[in-house]
Design a protein around this motif. Structure first.
Motif, PDB file in Angstrom:
ATOM      1  N   UNK A 118       0.799  -1.056   0.036  1.00  0.00           N
ATOM      2  CA  UNK A 118      -0.281   0.483  -0.163  1.00  0.00           C
ATOM      3  C   UNK A 118       0.880   1.457   0.005  1.00  0.00           C
ATOM      4  N   UNK A 119       2.765   1.155   0.155  1.00  0.00           N
ATOM      5  CA  UNK A 119       2.647   2.136   0.871  1.00  0.00           C
ATOM      6  C   UNK A 119       3.469   3.034  -0.697  1.00  0.00           C
ATOM      7  N   UNK A 120       3.969   1.977  -1.108  1.00  0.00           N
ATOM      8  CA  UNK A 120       4.540   2.013  -2.290  1.00  0.00           C
ATOM      9  C   UNK A 120       3.319   2.687  -3.638  1.00  0.00           C
ATOM     10  N   UNK A 121       2.040   1.717  -4.164  1.00  0.00           N
ATOM     11  CA  UNK A 121       1.173   2.268  -4.212  1.00  0.00           C
ATOM     12  C   UNK A 121       1.186   3.616  -4.302  1.00  0.00           C
ATOM     13  N   UNK A 122       0.867   3.924  -2.998  1.00  0.00           N
ATOM     14  CA  UNK A 122       0.246   5.272  -3.123  1.00  0.00           C
ATOM     15  C   UNK A 122       1.540   5.782  -2.659  1.00  0.00           C
ATOM     16  N   UNK A 123       2.467   5.818  -3.043  1.00  0.00           N
ATOM     17  CA  UNK A 123       3.727   6.704  -2.557  1.00  0.00           C
ATOM     18  C   UNK A 123       3.798   7.485  -4.009  1.00  0.00           C
ATOM     19  N   UNK A 124       3.334   6.096  -5.054  1.00  0.00           N
ATOM     20  CA  UNK A 124       3.992   6.232  -6.721  1.00  0.00           C
ATOM     21  C   UNK A 124       3.189   6.638  -7.354  1.00  0.00           C
ATOM     22  N   UNK A 125       1.846   6.833  -6.911  1.00  0.00           N
ATOM     23  CA  UNK A 125       0.790   7.213  -7.943  1.00  0.00           C
ATOM     24  C   UNK A 125       0.070   8.708  -6.693  1.00  0.00           C
ATOM     25  N   UNK A 126      -0.590   9.954  -7.141  1.00  0.00           N
ATOM     26  CA  UNK A 126      -0.723  10.554  -6.175  1.00  0.00           C
ATOM     27  C   UNK A 126      -1.902  10.054  -6.157  1.00  0.00           C
ATOM     28  N   UNK A 127      -3.023  11.000  -4.942  1.00  0.00           N
ATOM     29  CA  UNK A 127      -4.402  10.688  -4.409  1.00  0.00           C
ATOM     30  C   UNK A 127      -5.096  11.646  -5.574  1.00  0.00           C
ATOM     31  N   UNK A 128      -6.354  10.341  -5.686  1.00  0.00           N
ATOM     32  CA  UNK A 128      -7.594  11.588  -6.855  1.00  0.00           C
ATOM     33  C   UNK A 128      -7.826  12.489  -5.698  1.00  0.00           C
ATOM     34  N   UNK A 129      -7.954  13.327  -6.446  1.00  0.00           N
ATOM     35  CA  UNK A 129      -8.662  14.402  -5.894  1.00  0.00           C
ATOM     36  C   UNK A 129     -10.504  14.680  -5.811  1.00  0.00           C
ATOM     37  N   UNK A 130     -10.832  13.374  -5.986  1.00  0.00           N
ATOM     38  CA  UNK A 130     -12.523  13.538  -5.457  1.00  0.00           C
ATOM     39  C   UNK A 130     -12.827  12.699  -3.816  1.00  0.00           C
ATOM     40  N   UNK A 131     -11.818  11.744  -4.156  1.00  0.00           N
ATOM     41  CA  UNK A 131     -11.939  11.105  -2.747  1.00  0.00           C
ATOM     42  C   UNK A 131     -12.841   9.971  -2.885  1.00  0.00           C
ATOM     43  N   UNK A 132     -13.657   9.196  -2.066  1.00  0.00           N
ATOM     44  CA  UNK A 132     -13.932   7.933  -2.135  1.00  0.00           C
ATOM     45  C   UNK A 132     -15.567   8.334  -3.327  1.00  0.00           C
ATOM     46  N   UNK A 133     -15.992   7.183  -3.382  1.00  0.00           N
ATOM     47  CA  UNK A 133     -16.608   6.730  -4.545  1.00  0.00           C
ATOM     48  C   UNK A 133     -18.347   7.025  -3.174  1.00  0.00           C
ATOM     49  N   UNK A 134     -19.474   8.183  -3.565  1.00  0.00           N
ATOM     50  CA  UNK A 134     -19.975   8.059  -2.160  1.00  0.00           C
ATOM     51  C   UNK A 134     -21.195   7.163  -2.420  1.00  0.00           C
ATOM     52  N   UNK A 135     -22.008   6.338  -1.611  1.00  0.00           N
ATOM     53  CA  UNK A 135     -23.278   5.295  -1.600  1.00  0.00           C
ATOM     54  C   UNK A 135     -23.639   5.729  -2.402  1.00  0.00           C
ATOM     55  N   UNK A 136     -24.786   4.707  -3.328  1.00  0.00           N
ATOM     56  CA  UNK A 136     -26.364   5.488  -3.817  1.00  0.00           C
ATOM     57  C   UNK A 136     -26.832   5.243  -2.557  1.00  0.00           C
ATOM     58  N   UNK A 137     -28.201   6.304  -2.906  1.00  0.00           N
ATOM     59  CA  UNK A 137     -29.041   6.302  -1.874  1.00  0.00           C
ATOM     60  C   UNK A 137     -29.833   4.750  -2.166  1.00  0.00           C
TER      61      UNK A 137
END
Length: 160
Positions: A137-156
């Motif tokens: 996880x650390x290697x993956x997260x260091x290699x690629x910047x985080x998406x700015x949109x955040x987690x996908x919200x749950x559908x109502x």
């Protein structure tokens, strides 16, 4: 059998980029001091890495072969640790919203590891896998910047 999972805050392609990079193997596999390509083109089926692990003050050398490769969903490896035997390591890579759920499943196949396999060794594997998935996880997260949109919200939910 030791099965462990971790949610990684990046998409499956980013996880696959690390798993598919032979030069990063020793960076995420706990206990591995060094690794290098040995056969074929990693991670194609049949390709292999040679590696060195340090155990009880001694360097042991082994090889890991790719037995199944389905980018970016699955990678199955067979690690041959010489006198310690062989093990199957399966990585199941699942999209989980904007993130990735990685499930690691390892069990001995042949040799000493298979003969001595028990609940105590499975518990030790759980600790090792926790470390491996944390490093991955650390290697993956260091290699690629985080998406700015955040987690996908749950559908109502629809109301009855």
């Amino acid at each position: 059998m030791a099965v462990r999972h971790r949610l990684i805050a990046r998409p499956p392609a980013a996880v696959w980029d690390v798993l598919g990079d032979a030069s990063r193997y020793a960076d995420w596999v706990v206990g591995t001091r060094a690794s290098e390509p040995a056969e074929g083109t990693w991670p194609e089926v049949g390709s292999a890495l040679s590696y060195t692990v340090r155990l009880a003050g001694r360097d042991l050398h082994g090889r890991t072969w790719v037995r199944r490769c389905e980018p970016p969903r699955a990678l199955e490896l067979e690690a041959d640790s010489g006198p310690l035997g062989t093990a199957r390591i399966a990585l199941d890579i699942r999209p989980w919203g904007a993130e990735t759920l990685v499930i690691m499943d390892e069990h001995p196949l042949r040799g000493l590891g298979g003969r001595l396999h028990n609940a105590v060794l499975d518990a030790a594997q759980q600790l090792r896998h926790r470390g491996m998935l944390k490093r991955l996880a650390r290697l993956v997260e260091e290699r690629e910047p985080a998406a700015t949109s955040g987690p996908v919200p749950h559908a109502p939910r629809a109301r009855p």
